[in-house]
Design an enzyme around this catalytic site. Structure first.
Site, PDB file in Angstrom:
ATOM      1  N   ASN A 203      -1.626   9.266   6.735  1.00  0.00           N
ATOM      2  CA  ASN A 203      -0.895   8.279   7.731  1.00  0.00           C
ATOM      3  C   ASN A 203      -1.678   8.124   8.894  1.00  0.00           C
ATOM      4  OD1 ASN A 203       1.936   8.331   6.273  1.00  0.00           O
ATOM      5  ND2 ASN A 203       2.954   9.862   7.308  1.00  0.00           N
TER       6      ASN A 203
ATOM      7  N   ARG B 273       3.384  -5.621  -3.422  1.00  0.00           N
ATOM      8  CA  ARG B 273       2.496  -4.361  -3.767  1.00  0.00           C
ATOM      9  C   ARG B 273       3.673  -4.067  -5.199  1.00  0.00           C
ATOM     10  NH1 ARG B 273       0.139  -1.945   0.578  1.00  0.00           N
ATOM     11  NH2 ARG B 273       1.309  -2.237   2.748  1.00  0.00           N
TER      12      ARG B 273
ATOM     13  N   ARG C 170      -1.594  -5.004   3.252  1.00  0.00           N
ATOM     14  CA  ARG C 170      -2.866  -4.205   3.182  1.00  0.00           C
ATOM     15  C   ARG C 170      -3.541  -3.284   2.757  1.00  0.00           C
ATOM     16  NH1 ARG C 170      -0.963  -3.490   8.870  1.00  0.00           N
ATOM     17  NH2 ARG C 170      -2.483  -5.315   9.622  1.00  0.00           N
TER      18      ARG C 170
ATOM     19  N   HIS D  96       6.329 -11.003   2.182  1.00  0.00           N
ATOM     20  CA  HIS D  96       7.110  -9.954   2.320  1.00  0.00           C
ATOM     21  C   HIS D  96       8.233 -10.320   1.388  1.00  0.00           C
ATOM     22  CE1 HIS D  96       8.194  -5.939   3.791  1.00  0.00           C
ATOM     23  NE2 HIS D  96       7.006  -5.749   3.673  1.00  0.00           N
TER      24      HIS D  96
ATOM     25  N   TYR E 248      10.578   6.208  -2.977  1.00  0.00           N
ATOM     26  CA  TYR E 248      10.881   5.565  -1.802  1.00  0.00           C
ATOM     27  C   TYR E 248      12.658   5.405  -1.845  1.00  0.00           C
ATOM     28  CZ  TYR E 248       6.751   4.220   0.171  1.00  0.00           C
ATOM     29  OH  TYR E 248       5.175   4.182   0.789  1.00  0.00           O
TER      30      TYR E 248
ATOM     31  N   ARG F   2      14.526   5.078  10.808  1.00  0.00           N
ATOM     32  CA  ARG F   2      13.242   5.954  10.359  1.00  0.00           C
ATOM     33  C   ARG F   2      11.742   6.639  10.938  1.00  0.00           C
ATOM     34  NH1 ARG F   2       8.388   5.281   7.187  1.00  0.00           N
ATOM     35  NH2 ARG F   2       9.868   3.321   5.846  1.00  0.00           N
TER      36      ARG F   2
ATOM     37  N   HIS G  59      13.624   3.589   3.064  1.00  0.00           N
ATOM     38  CA  HIS G  59      13.336   2.160   3.265  1.00  0.00           C
ATOM     39  C   HIS G  59      13.948   0.945   3.113  1.00  0.00           C
ATOM     40  CE1 HIS G  59       9.950  -0.530   1.697  1.00  0.00           C
ATOM     41  NE2 HIS G  59       9.627  -0.062   2.503  1.00  0.00           N
TER      42      HIS G  59
END
Length: 729
Positions: free
Chosen positions: A66, A396, A426, A456, A489, A585, A613
């Site tokens: 991270n 993704r 990204r 997205h 997730y 979160r 998530h």
């Protein structure tokens, strides 16, 4: 970088009762510092003795990864602003230079904490039979095997480079880990300096062979870091030389891809940009503590430059690389294996996804319920001769994606298949380019969306011929179509055959593929065309309820809460008496519990076995939550300026009574009553771990051990037990 002024949107900030006149620094937390606080919570889980030891190590490695990405993107963005003399302040009133100063101080503290946590975990690993060895710990009977490994597996891929006028300091790639040596030739005392870049393909740790043990005794696992192996055999690498001094260092480069508006070919631009990323400006230089002063000075001069943040920390620099140790085969030191359930509703219809969805809307709760249901939906669509078209967004999808396989199979079966592949995801840009090429070769119509916005939204639609007409089946997800992250997730998958949702999904895809602006949307609200405004209307309705003497209430769950205009709306709602509970979160820029500003707002963060998530929003609609008339929404969007202004996202109301109750009274209530892995955000920006001592309720454990959410509805046998805000069972 997002620098939205909270007064930019007059329609959102206007109110008959203006919020209290509190300075910006007291109204908002800084986004970057809030993110660092989240990573501290991740690191704190590495110290949580309630977790098995190797899971604690996993949390430590996650905190390292991270932090790497934070420097590659967020700090790099601030550095870029500083170099370009951008003087825009953040919403909390800090200049770019002030933010960088605060970030550097906090990141240094975090990196030092990571080293302390690693030292503690390393000792605990040794107690549990897993050793990570220093040079002096390698036994004489292990040395021959290690030397053979070095000669056969390592030596050939190492390329030491002399540093002298004929050999200038080489380019070191992003995340490059290197060793530097001061040597003396034994024959004539001639000094020489050598740089050794450790190839990324080498393992971070070498596992020594198990030694014979008595029956029934688990052999000790003994690991040696690759840099320790190299240092052990410098006599082989540099024969005839003596090591006078050495040190290790690691760099992080600017890895963000700035899209230029004049880019004529998006695919070609990204292929070139990915190559440029590897050569980005150095943002962070981390050096091993105790490095000789002359070597430290040289590295700073050659790599650090005027722009890089330079620090030294510990003796182990690649905290993210500790993930390799987690793979040790010690189930007793890991979470018990968990196999997600396949939704019962699909089983009841003989595995026919379309029949199950036709009968009633379905919500699937990942990772407790298997992502295989999403794959089954797409695979069935690919094989069903009555399916005529499939449309799919891909943000993704992972490296080995059954989703891609299903789309390829559908196209090869002659169906009309459209895939919206987001190149601007990204660190997944290269993977997505590969998928796009594979899909196009199979005959899929691949669309890359907008140049300056990211797509997205997580949406899939299947058009099927039934009884002489067409029916559209839709999947709306709060997470990605990624089978690996779907196992760790927590997200929601919502399946529906509601004609209104089908028409809206078709309008959404037409907007992305043909820039046809959608009109007369029936269920969906999308960004960047009015999502912020729609949310403001929903908050205003709760304000009106509270002002009329009712019980205005809002529950929200998401990853990040950053948008200043929406935060201002929540402050006004709090001032009006609306009770607001936020489960955020990660980043939260809203400051809760401030007298006169946010007295009625509470913010929690949950960090545990699974990464929270899902994005869920609930509004009381005239009564305190939870209640049957509440308005419940799921979304692909967090409440951030980028999600509202520069991304294509969806917001979907949940109207089916069973699904409504499952999300509101199960998922949301469970999140609110968790008291084993929850942190409370305080007005000063610190987080306190919640220890009520009353419920001992762990929402992850609860959903792992209770029947399927999508199973059979509230009234049928096998439904999830009813939760209560007053009790934990």
């Amino acid at each position: 970088m997002e620098t939205t002024d909270p007064t930019d949107n007059a329609t959102l900030t206007a109110a008959s009762d203006p919020a209290a006149p509190i300075a910006l620094r007291e109204r908002y937390f800084n986004r970057e510092l809030s993110w660092l606080a989240f990573n501290q919570r991740v690191l704190d889980e590495a110290c949580n003795e309630a977790h098995p030891l190797l899971e604690r190590l996993r949390f430590l490695s996650i905190s390292g990864n991270n932090l790497d990405e934070f420097f590659m993107v967020r700090v790099a963005g601030l550095k870029g602003q500083l170099l370009q003399d951008v003087d825009t302040r953040s919403p909390d009133g800090l200049t770019v230079a002030q933010q960088l100063s605060a970030i550097t101080e906090e990141a240094d503290r975090l990196m030092d904490a990571q080293q302390r946590v690693w030292s503690a975990i390393r000792r605990a690993l040794a107690t549990s039979g897993i050793d990570v060895l220093d040079l002096a710990d390698i036994r004489d009977d292990e040395a021959p095997w290690l030397e053979a490994f070095f000669r056969e597996q390592v030596f050939a891929v190492l390329t030491p480079q002399a540093l002298d006028p004929a050999h200038p300091f080489p380019f070191i790639p992003n995340k490059g880990f290197s060793l530097i040596f001061d040597l003396r030739r034994l024959s004539d005392d001639e000094p020489i300096r050598e740089l050794l870049m450790v190839p990324a393909r080498l393992p971070s740790f070498v596992r020594l062979p198990d030694l014979p043990t008595q029956d029934g005794i688990v052999p000790r696992a003994r690991y040696v870091a690759i840099e320790t192996v190299i240092r052990r055999f410098t006599n082989i690498l540099f024969p005839g030389y003596e090591v006078k001094g050495d040190g290790a260092f690691r760099i992080i480069r600017d890895s963000d891809i700035e899209l230029e508006e004049e880019a004529e070919d998006l695919v070609r631009y990204f292929r070139s940009a990915i190559k440029r990323r590897r050569k980005g400006r150095v943002i962070l230089l981390v050096m091993e503590v105790g490095m000789p002063e002359n070597l430290e000075k040289l590295i700073k001069e050659e790599i650090g430059g005027a722009d890089a943040i330079i620090t030294d920390t510990g003796r182990f620099l690649g905290i993210a690389d500790l993930e390799q140790l987690v793979e040790e085969d010690r189930p007793d030191l890991k979470f018990p294996l968990f196999n997600p359930r396949f939704p019962e509703r699909i089983r009841e219809h003989g595995g026919d996804c379309f029949a199950a969805i036709r009968s009633k809307d379905i919500v699937v709760h990942h990772p407790y319920e298997s992502f295989d249901v999403v794959l089954a939906f797409l695979k069935q669509a690919a094989q069903d001769p009555d399916v005529v078209a499939i449309k799919q967004t891909l943000y993704r999808a992972g490296k080995q994606s059954a989703v891609i396989r299903a789309l390829v199979d559908a196209a090869e079966a002659g169906k009309s298949v459209t895939a919206v592949v987001e190149l601007k995801a990204r660190f997944d840009e290269e993977q997505n380019l590969m998928w796009a090429s594979q899909l196009e070769r199979a005959g899929v119509q691949v669309v890359y969306g907008f140049i300056d916005w990211k797509t997205h939204a997580k949406v899939s639609m299947v058009v099927r011929r039934e009884n002489g007409t067409y029916r559209t089946y839709c999947h709306f997800g709060t997470g990605n179509y990624h089978p690996v992250t779907a196992r760790i997730y927590t997200d929601l998958s919502f399946f529906t055959a509601d004609p209104r949702a089908g028409r809206d999904a078709a309008r959404l895809f037409n907007y992305i593929t043909g820039y046809v602006e959608p009109h007369d949307m029936e269920l969906l609200t999308i960004s960047p065309m009015g999502m912020r405004e729609r949310l403001a209307e929903l908050i205003d309705a709760e304000i009106d309820t509270a002002r009329a003497g009712g019980e205005g209430s809002i529950w929200i769950k998401m990853n990040s809460l950053v948008d200043p205009a929406i935060i201002e709306k929540l402050y006004r709602a709090s001032a009006a008496g609306v009770q607001i509970d936020c489960i955020i979160r990660g980043i939260c820029c809203l400051r809760p519990g401030v007298p006169g500003l946010s007295d009625n707002i509470r913010v929690r963060s949950i960090v545990g076995r699974f990464l929270e998530h899902s994005r869920i929003m609930c509004f009381g609609n005239g009564a305190a939550l939870p209640n049957k008339q509440a308005k419940v929404y799921i979304s692909s969007a967090d409440w951030m300026p980028r999600n509202f202004d520069r991304r294509v996202e969806y917001l979907l109301p949940i109207e089916n009574p069973t699904v409504h109750a499952q999300i509101l009274e199960q998922v949301m209530v469970a999140n609110l009553i968790d008291d084993e892995q929850t942190w409370q955000l305080l007005p000063d920006g610190s987080y306190d771990r919640v220890h009520t001592g009353r419920r001992h309720f762990n929402l992850h454990r609860y959903f792992m051990t209770n029947p399927s959410l999508s199973g059979r509805g509230e009234a049928r046998s096998g439904a999830v037990p009813k939760l209560s805000l007053k009790r934990g069972t």
